[in-house]
Design a protein around this motif. Structure first.
Motif, mmCIF file in Angstrom:
data_model
loop_
_atom_site.group_PDB
_atom_site.id
_atom_site.type_symbol
_atom_site.label_atom_id
_atom_site.label_comp_id
_atom_site.label_asym_id
_atom_site.label_seq_id
_atom_site.Cartn_x
_atom_site.Cartn_y
_atom_site.Cartn_z
ATOM 1 N N ARG A 1 0.815 -1.217 0.000
ATOM 2 C CA ARG A 1 0.000 0.000 0.000
ATOM 3 C C ARG A 1 0.851 1.270 0.000
ATOM 4 O O ARG A 1 0.365 2.339 0.355
ATOM 5 N N ILE A 2 2.098 1.144 -0.419
ATOM 6 C CA ILE A 2 3.005 2.298 -0.426
ATOM 7 C C ILE A 2 3.569 2.515 -1.831
ATOM 8 O O ILE A 2 4.188 1.611 -2.401
ATOM 9 N N GLN A 3 3.329 3.702 -2.399
ATOM 10 C CA GLN A 3 3.894 4.103 -3.686
ATOM 11 C C GLN A 3 3.591 3.121 -4.828
ATOM 12 O O GLN A 3 4.412 2.936 -5.731
ATOM 13 N N GLY A 4 2.470 2.439 -4.753
ATOM 14 C CA GLY A 4 2.113 1.515 -5.819
ATOM 15 C C GLY A 4 2.862 0.197 -5.783
ATOM 16 O O GLY A 4 2.719 -0.630 -6.689
ATOM 17 N N ASN A 5 3.699 0.004 -4.772
ATOM 18 C CA ASN A 5 4.426 -1.259 -4.591
ATOM 19 C C ASN A 5 5.147 -1.726 -5.859
ATOM 20 O O ASN A 5 4.926 -2.841 -6.357
ATOM 21 N N PRO A 6 6.039 -0.902 -6.435
ATOM 22 C CA PRO A 6 6.713 -1.283 -7.685
ATOM 23 C C PRO A 6 7.589 -2.530 -7.567
ATOM 24 O O PRO A 6 7.880 -3.171 -8.574
ATOM 25 N N LEU A 7 7.993 -2.886 -6.340
ATOM 26 C CA LEU A 7 8.826 -4.077 -6.166
ATOM 27 C C LEU A 7 8.002 -5.338 -5.913
ATOM 28 O O LEU A 7 8.551 -6.423 -5.732
ATOM 29 N N GLY A 8 6.681 -5.209 -5.912
ATOM 30 C CA GLY A 8 5.814 -6.373 -5.785
ATOM 31 C C GLY A 8 5.939 -7.112 -4.463
ATOM 32 O O GLY A 8 5.849 -8.343 -4.431
ATOM 33 N N LEU A 9 6.119 -6.389 -3.376
ATOM 34 C CA LEU A 9 6.293 -7.027 -2.065
ATOM 35 C C LEU A 9 4.959 -7.493 -1.491
ATOM 36 O O LEU A 9 3.924 -6.872 -1.708
ATOM 37 N N ALA A 10 5.012 -8.586 -0.745
ATOM 38 C CA ALA A 10 3.801 -9.141 -0.143
ATOM 39 C C ALA A 10 3.473 -8.479 1.191
ATOM 40 O O ALA A 10 2.316 -8.459 1.615
ATOM 41 N N ASP A 11 4.482 -7.947 1.876
ATOM 42 C CA ASP A 11 4.277 -7.347 3.193
ATOM 43 C C ASP A 11 4.938 -5.971 3.258
ATOM 44 O O ASP A 11 5.820 -5.644 2.468
ATOM 45 N N HIS A 12 4.520 -5.199 4.241
ATOM 46 C CA HIS A 12 5.132 -3.898 4.483
ATOM 47 C C HIS A 12 6.349 -4.062 5.388
ATOM 48 O O HIS A 12 6.332 -4.870 6.329
#
Length: 274
Positions: free
Chosen positions: A200-211
């Motif tokens: 939910r941060i900056q469109g998640n360009p790195l495709g992470l599953a968690d914050h």
């Protein structure tokens, strides 16, 4: 030590005739301010004034003006100094920009050390800048970056600063989630600048599953063979895979000098034809 002096002389610097000093008459009620400052602070004032294209006196008056107008509070201005915290550094981009805000093949003078082969490159992560304070392996404070608004920029405020997050603020929800998911048990006591990342941060360009938060001084992936030239960097970044999140493109590179200086370049900084 600071003292106000109203001597009525209004003396300035020599002009065409070195034997004569330029004179300026201040508005009624104005007074002259004299302060003792360190050599480092003096250099910082001179550099800031040079970058803004104004005399140091005008820079100081602008600072007083933003305090008088309430655009910046005294707490925001001196809180770091009182508690010994460093001011947020604005990391320069390696190259100058054109009128479309794309970089051109003209290195910035303050980044000369990068082109001399000094320092090492690390991955620039695309998220939200935060600062975590750690004590004895425990997270005790979470701050987020605040950037100057349009009106503040018109007043000469160009650098950002950190402010506290709040569990009651909806805007801070995901930053606090990222901080809460970050294991700080092995971190040294102190303040750590980080990038908050996640779905939910900056469109998640790195495709992470968690914050989570990645500290620049502990976990940023290193690219020891990163090139330093304009065209070489453009080509390198066009296909550079993230080491933090394989399968996704890295946003860019941040070069770190051993003395603490930094410089950055992002893939999107270059024009498409670079």
């Amino acid at each position: 030590m600071v003292r106000a002096v109203d001597d009525g002389r209004g003396r300035g610097r020599p002009r065409k005739d070195p034997e004569r000093l330029a004179r300026w008459t201040p508005p009624e009620g104005w007074s002259r301010l004299v302060a003792w400052i360190s050599p480092e602070e003096k250099r910082a004032l001179k550099h800031a004034a040079a970058d803004a294209g104004v005399p140091v006196a005008e820079l100081v008056r602008s600072l007083a003006g933003v305090l008088a107008s309430g655009a910046v509070t005294h707490v925001e201005l001196i809180d770091r100094a009182v508690r010994g915290r460093p001011a947020m550094e604005k990391i320069p981009t390696l190259f100058e920009r054109d009128d479309r805000f794309r970089v051109v093949d003209r290195p910035r003078a303050e980044c000369a050390w990068v082109f001399a082969g000094e320092g090492v490159g690390t991955e620039k992560l695309d998220g939200t800048n935060v600062r975590l304070t750690v004590r004895s392996g425990h997270l005790v404070r979470v701050e987020k970056r605040r950037n100057p608004g349009k009106e503040q920029k018109l007043l000469g405020i160009v650098d950002g600063w950190y402010v506290d997050t709040s569990p009651d603020a909806a805007d801070d929800k995901w930053v606090l989630a990222a901080a809460g998911n970050t294991d700080v048990t092995g971190w040294a006591d102190g303040e750590h600048s980080c990038e908050a990342l996640g779905p939910r941060i900056q469109g998640n360009p790195l495709g992470l599953a968690d914050h989570l938060c990645v500290p620049f001084d502990v976990a940023a992936p290193v690219y020891e063979q990163a090139p330093r030239g304009y065209r070489e960097l453009a080509a390198y970044l066009a296909g550079l895979e993230s080491r933090f999140s394989p399968g996704n493109l890295a946003e860019g590179i941040v070069f770190h000098h051993p003395d603490g200086r930094r410089a950055k370049i992002k893939r999107k900084d270059f024009p498409k034809a670079a």
